[in-house]
Structures are given as C-alpha cells and as structure tokens.
Design an enzyme around this catalytic site. Sequence first.
Site, short mmCIF file in Angstrom:
data_model
loop_
_atom_site.label_atom_id
_atom_site.label_comp_id
_atom_site.label_asym_id
_atom_site.label_seq_id
_atom_site.Cartn_x
_atom_site.Cartn_y
_atom_site.Cartn_z
N HIS A 103 -9.74 7.99 15.85
CA HIS A 103 -10.79 8.10 14.81
C HIS A 103 -12.21 7.84 15.32
CE1 HIS A 103 -7.06 7.16 12.45
NE2 HIS A 103 -7.43 8.30 11.91
N GLU B 42 -1.62 -9.01 -5.99
CA GLU B 42 -0.96 -7.71 -5.93
C GLU B 42 0.49 -7.74 -6.43
OE1 GLU B 42 -1.73 -4.04 -3.08
OE2 GLU B 42 -0.66 -5.64 -2.07
N GLY C 51 0.79 -1.22 0.00
CA GLY C 51 0.00 0.00 0.00
C GLY C 51 0.82 1.28 0.00
P1 NAI Z 1 -2.99 0.82 2.62
O1 NAI Z 1 -4.45 0.91 2.71
O2 NAI Z 1 -2.37 1.54 1.47
O3 NAI Z 1 -2.61 -0.71 2.57
C1 NAI Z 1 -3.22 -1.48 1.62
C2 NAI Z 1 -2.36 -2.68 1.41
O4 NAI Z 1 -2.53 -3.58 2.50
C3 NAI Z 1 -2.73 -3.44 0.19
O5 NAI Z 1 -2.16 -2.84 -0.93
C4 NAI Z 1 -2.16 -4.80 0.52
O6 NAI Z 1 -0.79 -4.85 0.26
C5 NAI Z 1 -2.34 -4.89 2.02
N1 NAI Z 1 -3.51 -5.69 2.33
C6 NAI Z 1 -4.79 -5.30 2.36
N2 NAI Z 1 -5.59 -6.33 2.71
C7 NAI Z 1 -4.78 -7.39 2.88
C8 NAI Z 1 -5.00 -8.74 3.23
N3 NAI Z 1 -6.21 -9.19 3.48
N4 NAI Z 1 -3.92 -9.54 3.33
C9 NAI Z 1 -2.67 -9.08 3.10
N5 NAI Z 1 -2.41 -7.81 2.75
C10 NAI Z 1 -3.45 -6.99 2.65
O7 NAI Z 1 -2.33 1.23 3.98
P2 NAI Z 1 -1.29 2.38 4.21
O8 NAI Z 1 -1.90 3.68 3.82
O9 NAI Z 1 0.00 1.97 3.62
O10 NAI Z 1 -1.20 2.40 5.78
C11 NAI Z 1 -0.56 1.38 6.53
C12 NAI Z 1 -1.01 1.58 7.97
O11 NAI Z 1 -0.63 2.89 8.40
C13 NAI Z 1 -2.52 1.49 8.18
O12 NAI Z 1 -2.77 0.90 9.42
C14 NAI Z 1 -2.96 2.92 8.23
O13 NAI Z 1 -4.14 3.10 9.00
C15 NAI Z 1 -1.76 3.58 8.90
N6 NAI Z 1 -1.62 4.99 8.57
C16 NAI Z 1 -1.62 5.37 7.27
C17 NAI Z 1 -1.48 6.70 6.96
C18 NAI Z 1 -1.43 7.17 5.54
O14 NAI Z 1 -1.42 8.37 5.30
N7 NAI Z 1 -1.37 6.27 4.55
C19 NAI Z 1 -1.35 7.73 8.01
C20 NAI Z 1 -1.31 7.20 9.35
C21 NAI Z 1 -1.45 5.87 9.60
#
Ligand code: NAI
Length: 405
Positions: A212, A43, A17
Amino acid sequence: MEELDLRISKVLVVGGGNASHVLVARCGHLGIPCDWLTTFEGEADKLKAALKASNGVIATDHQTGEKWFGRPERVSGDPADVVPGAKLIILTLPAFAQEPTLKRIGPHVSPDSSIGAIPGGAAIDVVMNNALGVEKVNACTLFGTRTLPWACRIEDYGKRVTVFGTKESDQIVVRPKGKKFMVAALQEIVGHKQKYILANNFLFLSFTMPWHPCFMYGMFKEWDGKTPFMQVPPFYRSISQFTAELLSHTSDEVMKLRNKITELYPSIDLSDVIHVKEWVRRAYGTSMPSTDPNDLRAMIAKNPTYGESLLFPMKKVKGGYVPDFTSRYLTEDVPYMLVVHKGLAEMVGVSMPKIDMLLKWCQKVMEKEYLVGGKLKGRDIGESRAPQRFGYHDFETFAKAMRYI
Ligand code: NAI
C-alpha cells in the site's frame, strides 16, 4: 488423530471486524462450534444485540452466490469468559490491534493451545513472544498467514458480510514444524477456494512487501498538501507504470535482504519469500488468463478482485478530496512492515535506497519519525515492530531467540 480432535473442537474467533464475521459464518457452515471474542470497547454488547435480532451471521460470496451461516455459542468482551480452555484461537484483527489484544488474552491462554493470526503480518511471532511470554509461546502451536483470503466488507453489523473476492493462494507458517495438521484445519475453516502453501520459517512473514505505501506514494508524491482532487481515484485500477515499477524495485530490495540473510545463515530457509510479481501471479493467476505475467501494472489494473469500488483513502473537504494519511494503508504498512524490513536490513548490513526513500516520504506525511540520518532511531520506533523495538540489535541473537535458527 490430532486432525480429528481439531475438527471437533471449538474455534475462538478474536476480533469483531469484516474478517471475523466471515470466519464465524465459515465455522457455522462447517458445523464447527465457535465462540466470538472482541476486546474492543463496547463491541461485544453491540454484537450480542445484533445477533439477537439476526440469529447469526450470513456471509455471501459475491462471485459464486454461495452463502455461509454461523452463530457463535458465546460472544464476550472479556477474555476470562472464553479464552480458558480454547484450543484453537484465531485472531483476525488489524495489525495495530493484535498486540493489545494478545496482551489481554495472554494470561488466559493454555500452553497446549494453537494460537495465530489471519493475517499474521510481519513479526507477529515477536509480538506474541512479547505479549504472552516466551515460555507460553514455546509451549503453544503458532500460526500466521501472509494475508487474508478474502476481500470482504460487513454489510450489516452482526448480520451480513460480503466476500467480494477470494485469493487463489496464500502462504502460511506454523511452529513447531511438526504441527502440519494446523494447515489442514485452517484450510478447512477458510475453505478450499484459496489454497494455503506452507512456508518454512516464521521470519518469512516479516518479508511481506510494502504494497500500500507504494500505491500511496505513486499517487500522492507530488501533491502540494492543499489543492483538493476533484474525485477519488480507484486504488488498483488507476495504478501507474511508476507505481508498478516502485513495487517491483522495493520488492527487489526485500529479495536482496532475503538473500543476505540466507547467505549468512544458510539454515534459515526463506525460499518462500517471493517477488511481488510472482506473488500476484500466484495469488490471482488464473483470474487474469490473458494478462502478460511480466506486466505487473496490467496484472494489478485488470485484476477482477480489485474492483472499481476499492478507492484511495481520501477525506472530503470543501472543493473535493484530499489524501487521508491516517489511513491503515500507512498506519499499518509503515510501522509493521516497512520499518521491520529496515530493522532487519540494519542488522545484517543491507542497503535499501528505495525503501528508505519510501519510508522518508511516508513518515513525513504521517508526521511520524522512524528513520533519522538513514538509521532507525526516530522517536516513534517504539510503536513499530522492528526487532530493535524489542531490544534486538544483533541478528544472530534475534534469530536464536525467535527460533529461526
Ligand atoms: P476491520 O477493520 O474490520 O477490523 C476492525 C475490528 O478490529 C474492530 O471491529 C475491532 O474488533 C478490532 N479492533 C479495532 N481496534 C481495536 C483495538 N484498539 N483493540 C482491539 N480490537 C480492535 O479489519 P478486517 O477488514 O477484518 O481485516 C483484518 C485484517 O485483514 C486487517 O489487517 C486488514 O488490513 C487485513 N485485510 C483485510 C481485507 C478485507 O477485505 N477486509 C483484505 C486484506 C487484508
């Protein structure tokens, strides 16, 4: 010597992600080789195809214009390809994906590796124990951070990601305690714009505040369940005094829980658990120089990192928008945070009326059941990270098993 070894060794980024894109770019920028694993169905192939076209990921710091470029050596969807021999494994995943991913990579993790999560989230150590096995976890170096350094979004998958904001500081915890070099290594990888502060005990991560859910309750508590909103309000900019006070009151209860645990077990150092006001001051202090440091509402509403573009999760319907209660703001923060607080509080006999009230509202709109008659015995406890879900009902047994004491 260990620091030097870590710097030259490879990083395994786990997750596909937003944050993973930034991490891959950071590694490339620093000249640290990295592999990229995503166990999410289909992915890895998508990533490989995108990387073939782009040659690598560019992360742009929206505030400074700085760019980082990284290209992973290997991209895989199969842990057997890239986990064996990986010395530094960093999970950057939504909380709900951490446990299934850890279960898949667990059998391939070497006992001498360093493994952790950015962000870690409440009870990540308990989840690691459960997924990897106590023996392996105890042989590894573990780390977890409270949150993510960046507010970031992918612009073009496998190609471009934007960092909209960077926190000034965050807390990190490392186990065993002697492995402080981990902090320096991770600091280098995420960059020095955000400073890591070392916390003393993994239990500290279970004290992350219910951020949140307070915003969701504050905005939607009186919604009738049907009338659409004309527009989607900004998540932070529209914070009310009510929401700010709820944040503060729930944080008071989390501090009460902390105090009770340290009163019962003085050897558990939870001095790193701080009130939400203090956390906002530390994380964003200098970016809001003219804001009253006691005015939580203003500190959040005027925070430049929380721009106008961060909106409440809502779904478009005929005539406007309705709240999306399947949003991660609830599906992550409730079972992996609020329910953990409640679970710990039950074990040490602390009452949390505001958190109970918030939990009751959240479970209703989420159509879940955690709390029944004020006790954590609802049918959905098995999806949570409450210690009770892992079979712990007595705090001392739990604390010993998790090496908090
Ligand atoms: P994201 O939403 O971009 O992550 C999605 C990714 O998670 C997918 O691309 C996949 O690789 C993985 N994923 C989703 N479902 C899955 C499953 N069932 N099994 C295995 N992998 C799976 O998350 P992001 O934005 O990278 O954030 C990571 C963490 O950081 C989250 O907990 C988010 O709440 C937290 N966070 C994110 C911020 C941001 O600005 N992006 C800010 C502050 C915290």
